[in-house]
Scaffold this motif. Sequence first.
Motif, PDB file in Angstrom:
ATOM      1  N   THR A 151      78.475  62.883  70.835  1.00  0.00           N
ATOM      2  CA  THR A 151      78.019  64.229  70.492  1.00  0.00           C
ATOM      3  C   THR A 151      76.495  64.294  70.362  1.00  0.00           C
ATOM      4  O   THR A 151      75.949  65.331  69.970  1.00  0.00           O
ATOM      5  CB  THR A 151      78.644  64.708  69.171  1.00  0.00           C
ATOM      6  N   MET A 152      75.805  63.221  70.693  1.00  0.00           N
ATOM      7  CA  MET A 152      74.371  63.120  70.472  1.00  0.00           C
ATOM      8  C   MET A 152      73.599  63.019  71.793  1.00  0.00           C
ATOM      9  O   MET A 152      74.162  62.676  72.823  1.00  0.00           O
ATOM     10  CB  MET A 152      74.067  61.897  69.595  1.00  0.00           C
ATOM     11  N   SER A 153      72.313  63.299  71.736  1.00  0.00           N
ATOM     12  CA  SER A 153      71.457  63.166  72.911  1.00  0.00           C
ATOM     13  C   SER A 153      71.250  61.695  73.238  1.00  0.00           C
ATOM     14  O   SER A 153      71.460  60.813  72.401  1.00  0.00           O
ATOM     15  CB  SER A 153      70.104  63.829  72.643  1.00  0.00           C
ATOM     16  N   GLU A 154      70.801  61.435  74.473  1.00  0.00           N
ATOM     17  CA  GLU A 154      70.518  60.055  74.863  1.00  0.00           C
ATOM     18  C   GLU A 154      69.377  59.476  74.028  1.00  0.00           C
ATOM     19  O   GLU A 154      69.399  58.293  73.675  1.00  0.00           O
ATOM     20  CB  GLU A 154      70.182  59.997  76.352  1.00  0.00           C
ATOM     21  N   GLU A 155      68.403  60.297  73.702  1.00  0.00           N
ATOM     22  CA  GLU A 155      67.273  59.828  72.896  1.00  0.00           C
ATOM     23  C   GLU A 155      67.727  59.424  71.497  1.00  0.00           C
ATOM     24  O   GLU A 155      67.353  58.353  70.997  1.00  0.00           O
ATOM     25  CB  GLU A 155      66.207  60.920  72.801  1.00  0.00           C
ATOM     26  N   PRO A 228      83.646  69.174  62.009  1.00  0.00           N
ATOM     27  CA  PRO A 228      83.475  69.512  63.426  1.00  0.00           C
ATOM     28  C   PRO A 228      82.201  68.922  64.005  1.00  0.00           C
ATOM     29  O   PRO A 228      81.246  68.613  63.284  1.00  0.00           O
ATOM     30  CB  PRO A 228      83.411  71.046  63.402  1.00  0.00           C
ATOM     31  N   ASN A 229      82.215  68.759  65.322  1.00  0.00           N
ATOM     32  CA  ASN A 229      81.037  68.314  66.078  1.00  0.00           C
ATOM     33  C   ASN A 229      80.523  66.950  65.633  1.00  0.00           C
ATOM     34  O   ASN A 229      79.344  66.650  65.779  1.00  0.00           O
ATOM     35  CB  ASN A 229      79.910  69.349  65.967  1.00  0.00           C
ATOM     36  N   ARG A 230      81.412  66.119  65.100  1.00  0.00           N
ATOM     37  CA  ARG A 230      81.030  64.768  64.683  1.00  0.00           C
ATOM     38  C   ARG A 230      81.795  63.749  65.512  1.00  0.00           C
ATOM     39  O   ARG A 230      83.002  63.862  65.701  1.00  0.00           O
ATOM     40  CB  ARG A 230      81.333  64.509  63.210  1.00  0.00           C
ATOM     41  N   GLY A 231      81.071  62.734  65.992  1.00  0.00           N
ATOM     42  CA  GLY A 231      81.702  61.640  66.696  1.00  0.00           C
ATOM     43  C   GLY A 231      81.898  60.453  65.762  1.00  0.00           C
ATOM     44  O   GLY A 231      81.878  60.590  64.536  1.00  0.00           O
TER      45      GLY A 231
END
Length: 267
Positions: A151-155, A228-231
């Motif tokens: 759920t996160m950006s590559e950075e 929600p929206n957590r990996g």
Amino acid sequence: MKKTIVFIHGMFQNPVSWEKWVAYFNAKGYECIAPAWPLHEGDPADLRNNPPEGLGDLALQTIVDEMERVVSALPEKPIVIGHSVGGLIVQLLTQKGIVASGVPIDSVAPNTMLAFDWGFMKNSALIANPFKGNQPFEMDLESFHASFCNTMSEEATREAYERTATHDSRNVLRDCMGEAGEIDLDLPHAPLLFIGGEEDEIIPYELNRKNAEAYTDEASITDFKAFPNRGHWICGQEGWEEIAEYISGWLTAHETNQYSTEDNNNQ
């Protein structure tokens, strides 16, 4: 004086992953410790570059024994918070009657409890692959993004990986599915709060709910909360403070609702 909190990390991590949580709960008045699993002490980058000798042979029971030693050495029963395999260890220590309350986060489930979810089956098969023997599983950036930080950006993933990721023993996950990962879910127990990330690719939140609902003692507290929206990187990704704050409120609400499980110490 508030109780001590023991934070237990999971696979591919070490105590570095709990640094922000330790600071957060220290500010709340708790005494906090985050012990390393055997062969997981030190800087994660060093551990990746130079995996400790014998890492591939590390067994779940060895880790549980070390965490039990840490918890049992404290002057009173602590609160224990654990992530992933650390969550299963929280459940195992709770069964032994040596914790005041426990918080399994994205917990590996006991008793070979499964979820028929593609992410769960894929990641479990990759790690536990019997054809790899005792060769450690080397966590790379691509796998970390796909499994932990989906759920996160590559950075943001790269920062998390470089700061906290380690390699690990395949045997730990294999053992979770065997006798070392078995729990009597009918016993009375100290209060438990299960936390699940709704986008978790390793431990689906439905499996976290199933895990919590498997406890049958009606007099014991077993709660579940999904975010929600957590990996799987729920304890480190942006917004981790919301989870910590929820746990803090739950601990305060249930601090007087403790249950004696002394009779279960031999389980």
